[in-house]
Scaffold this active site. Structure first.
Site, PDB file in Angstrom:
ATOM      1  N   GLU A   1       0.827  -1.217   0.000  1.00 25.16           N
ATOM      2  CA  GLU A   1       0.000   0.000   0.000  1.00 25.16           C
ATOM      3  C   GLU A   1       0.858   1.263   0.000  1.00 25.16           C
ATOM      4  OE1 GLU A   1      -3.013  -0.073  -0.732  1.00 25.16           O
ATOM      5  OE2 GLU A   1      -3.311  -2.227  -0.477  1.00 25.16           O
TER       6      GLU A   1
ATOM      7  N   HIS B   1      -0.064  -1.461  -9.702  1.00 25.85           N
ATOM      8  CA  HIS B   1       0.125  -2.909  -9.794  1.00 25.85           C
ATOM      9  C   HIS B   1       0.961  -3.178 -11.047  1.00 25.85           C
ATOM     10  CE1 HIS B   1      -3.836  -3.025  -7.398  1.00 25.85           C
ATOM     11  NE2 HIS B   1      -2.834  -3.255  -6.583  1.00 25.85           N
TER      12      HIS B   1
ATOM     13  N   TRP C   1       0.619  -4.987 -13.496  1.00 26.86           N
ATOM     14  CA  TRP C   1      -0.128  -5.103 -14.759  1.00 26.86           C
ATOM     15  C   TRP C   1      -0.758  -3.771 -15.162  1.00 26.86           C
ATOM     16  CZ3 TRP C   1      -1.691  -7.303 -10.127  1.00 26.86           C
ATOM     17  CH2 TRP C   1      -2.865  -6.793  -9.554  1.00 26.86           C
TER      18      TRP C   1
ATOM     19  N   THR D   1       9.668  -3.830 -14.954  1.00 28.91           N
ATOM     20  CA  THR D   1       8.668  -4.834 -14.560  1.00 28.91           C
ATOM     21  C   THR D   1       7.999  -5.319 -15.842  1.00 28.91           C
ATOM     22  OG1 THR D   1       7.060  -3.053 -14.227  1.00 28.91           O
ATOM     23  CG2 THR D   1       8.195  -3.873 -12.274  1.00 28.91           C
TER      24      THR D   1
HETATM   25 ZN   LIG Z   1      -2.654  -2.588  -4.673  1.00 25.38          ZN
END
Ligand SMILES: [Zn+2]
Length: 690
Positions: free
Chosen positions: A217, A226, A228, A249
């Site tokens: 968080e 995130h 993705w 990433t």
């Molecule tokens: Zn998250």
């Protein structure tokens, strides 16, 4: 052929079981994207700030090298929002949480060696350190933890941040801990650019001091998405088309079901499932690219992140290296095991003072025995019925602090409250709370967003729980006042009316009824129905809010066995929500009618209507009798003087009479019309205008 066909069916059915299981377990444990998008809907200026930060991040990335960075210190405050349960977490848990963060953000986590070779070289030391604040925004000594009792701890949403406001977000990272979160998430945060009041992290208390939830968080708080992309739906093929704006990433659809497949390839290359920002169960790392993005956020003025770690701010918050923290004064607080007891009973108080260690306690218990105490957790006996105030002064070498809780202890005179036969039709304005006599108050306890609420239609009041709007497993609690049984020997049952319809076949709300004969200290269960057992309509599923028709109520009975010898009781109705439909209760009876419930026709709901209301010259009183009855009508003024009376034995059917035929000389003002039919009664308020 047949065999092959069967085999195919078997595989197909296996597949569908798998798909079903995947959907059922679909994780939404991080609520950041959902909460953030809600906030953007209300405040589009957030997007402008984000665009500014994105531009800054690109510039920053092109000129900065991670190896040159200093360790940045971030002052932190935890706001423990609690209801004196296990969610009131210890300081030790919070220190543990800080310790985990400082390992994860310094690449010192003991499981970092598990990072697979393909990503080992880009595991980053973020060079960020978190320290609990030692000076609060007013310049007072603090241990970096606030504690507030608030019902916002249940099913928390962003409103918790208004109930328990954060400290200046340009000086502190605010972390709120709560009992549960409304969306079912474990925690949520906001990216930089959010309004000051909403800036920070909210987490369920269980994730404080274990796991990497806060690490994840705070990643969002420092502008990470995130892996993705900016969505809350891992596992979608379309996630290969969105990105997290971090170069190292790999594109990924994300991890579903908290799995840990280190060979996962979802968008043509090996996924970094071990990343803290993904949803796997084996997260151990941030990447160098994520480090650059986080440090860009910390160097940007958006949401004042670049002020957090400035030397001037570290000094202002007492988090600089050379700050010698004094011993703070304690902040006094306490709770009690039972707020409601019979006269002559004892209760135990518990010290809950915080902010520092406490050396001495000075309790005051007016009307208690003893009246004062210096123990930390004293036991006090109360012999005097009534509401009693308690105060505690907590001392240490740096100072003291006092808290007083008015009328916190209710010592019940068991002859007070209601006498039997008792009938509660919920029509009076004195339900659930009496305006004149607190011993007749029903108490509604809330452990979630919703609890029992009075429901009024044109001719009937009842009390209900809107189960489908409540979080699953939320308990709504309704507790009766003391009911004095001394005038009524050997009560056998409580009867009441119930109405419930299912929303879907899986609706599984339940209703439990408990009885206590020690003023609410211990309870015995006497009634339990759940799901289909509760249904009182014809079984039709009701997808919208269920509001029962007159013929959709059932008469229910709750045994008082083992309470035959008791001369007073309290009743507790507990409805546990499981996303079904509304559950209603009405006409609670203890006494003669309740005992005879199986031998005579139950009295149907009394229908009483006054028209018009308010009225000028005269009004018509309409009522309907379901069987031949003794009818009594009494009109009283607001202080209880009888203005008019009517008594008659009447036959089944509709009856009407003029109000002035009972009270011919009625002046303008507020009055009550009470209709009593056999042993049941109902009351309406009427207003005569000039
Ligand atoms: Zn998250």
């Amino acid at each position: 052929m047949k065999k092959l066909f069967l085999k195919k069916i078997f595989i197909l059915s296996l597949l569908s079981v798998f798909v079903f299981a995947a959907q059922a377990q679909k994780s939404n444990w991080c609520g950041t994207v959902n909460f953030d998008q809600e906030a953007i809907k209300k405040d589009s200026s957030i997007l402008e700030k984000r665009a500014k930060l994105e531009k800054f991040t690109k510039e920053y990335s092109s000129r900065k090298k991670n190896t040159e960075e200093d360790v940045l210190i971030i002052p932190v405050v935890f706001h423990v929002v609690h209801d004196y349960g296990e969610e009131n977490i210890s300081k030790e848990k919070i220190l543990l949480a800080i310790d985990i963060l400082n390992k994860d953000y310094r690449k010192l986590n003991t499981d970092v060696y598990q990072a697979i070779p393909e990503f080992k070289n880009i595991v980053a030391d973020i060079k960020v350190e978190f320290r609990l604040a030692k000076i609060d925004p007013e310049g007072n000594c603090t241990d970096g933890i606030t504690r507030t009792q608030s019902l916002e701890t249940y099913d928390a949403g962003n409103s918790v941040k208004y109930a328990v406001p954060g400290w200046d977000n340009t000086k502190y990272l605010n972390i709120w801990t709560v009992k549960s979160i409304e969306s079912g998430a474990a925690a949520w945060s906001h990216y930089p650019g959010i309004s000051a009041a909403l800036d920070g992290v909210v987490s369920i208390y269980r994730y404080i001091g274990s796991g990497h939830t806060l690490t994840h968080e705070i990643g969002h708080y420092l502008n990470l998405m995130h892996p993705w992309g900016n969505s809350n739906d891992p596992g979608l093929e379309s996630n290969c088309d969105i990105d997290d704006e971090v170069d190292d990433t790999p594109l990924t659809i994300g991890v579903v079901n908290s799995s840990c497949n280190l060979d996962q390839v979802s968008c043509g290359s090996l996924d970094n499932v071990q990343n803290y920002m993904d949803y796997s169960s084996c997260d151990v790392m941030f990447t160098e690219g994520q480090k650059t993005r986080m440090r860009a956020a910390l160097n940007s003025s958006v949401s004042g992140r670049n002020n957090l770690w400035k030397q001037s701010n570290l000094e202002a918050t007492g988090t600089n290296d050379s700050y010698a923290s004094p011993i703070c004064s304690p902040i006094a607080d306490f709770y009690v095991d039972n707020k409601s007891v019979c006269e002559g009973s004892s209760v135990q108080f518990f010290d809950n003072s915080y902010n520092s260690s406490v050396d001495a306690w000075a309790w005051s218990f007016p009307n208690g025995e003893p009246e004062t105490s210096n123990e930390q957790n004293p036991v006090v006996k109360y012999n005097t019925p009534g509401l009693h105030t308690v105060s505690l002064k907590a001392f240490n070498s740096s100072g003291n602090n006092t808290i007083s809780k008015n009328n916190i202890i209710n010592v019940i005179d068991t002859l007070m409250g209601y006498a039997t036969p008792y009938f509660e039709d919920m029509e009076s304005s004195d339900f659930p709370e009496s305006s004149t006599d607190y011993t007749k108050n029903w108490k509604i306890e809330k452990q979630g967003k919703l609890s029992w609420e009075l429901h009024s239609t044109s001719n009937n009041n009842s009390i209900r729980v809107v189960n489908y709007s409540n979080s699953s497993e939320t308990k709504s609690i309704l507790i009766s006042p003391n009911i004095n049984l001394t005038n009524f020997e050997n009560p056998k049952n409580i009867t009441f009316k119930l109405a419930y319809a299912k929303r879907s076949n899986s609706s599984d709300d339940d209703l439990k009824i408990y009885v206590s004969d020690d003023c609410g200290i211990t309870w015995k269960i006497r009634f339990l129905k759940r799901g289909s057992q509760l249904v009182t309509n014809d079984g039709t599923l009701v997808s919208s809010e269920f509001i029962p028709q007159d013929d959709e109520w059932s008469e229910e009975k709750c045994s008082l066995s083992s309470f035959e010898e008791s001369n007073h009781i309290m009743i507790k109705f507990v409805c546990t929500s499981r996303k079904g439909n509304c559950l209603y209760i009405d006409d609670i009876k203890i006494g003669e009618e309740a005992n005879r419930v199986n031998t005579v026709n139950p009295i149907k709901k009394i229908k009483l209507n006054i028209r018009p209301n308010p009225f000028k010259n005269d009004a018509v009183i309409d009522y309907y009798l379901t069987h031949n009855s003794k009818t009594q009508i009494i009109i009283t003024d607001i202080i209880g003087n009888v203005i008019g009376k009517f008594y008659k034995e009447e036959t089944t059917g509709k009856h009407s009479l003029n109000l002035t035929s009972i009270a011919p000389n009625i002046n303008s003002g507020i009055y009550f019309i009470k209709l009593r039919v056999n042993n049941a009664q109902t009351t309406r308020k009427i207003i005569k205008i000039k």
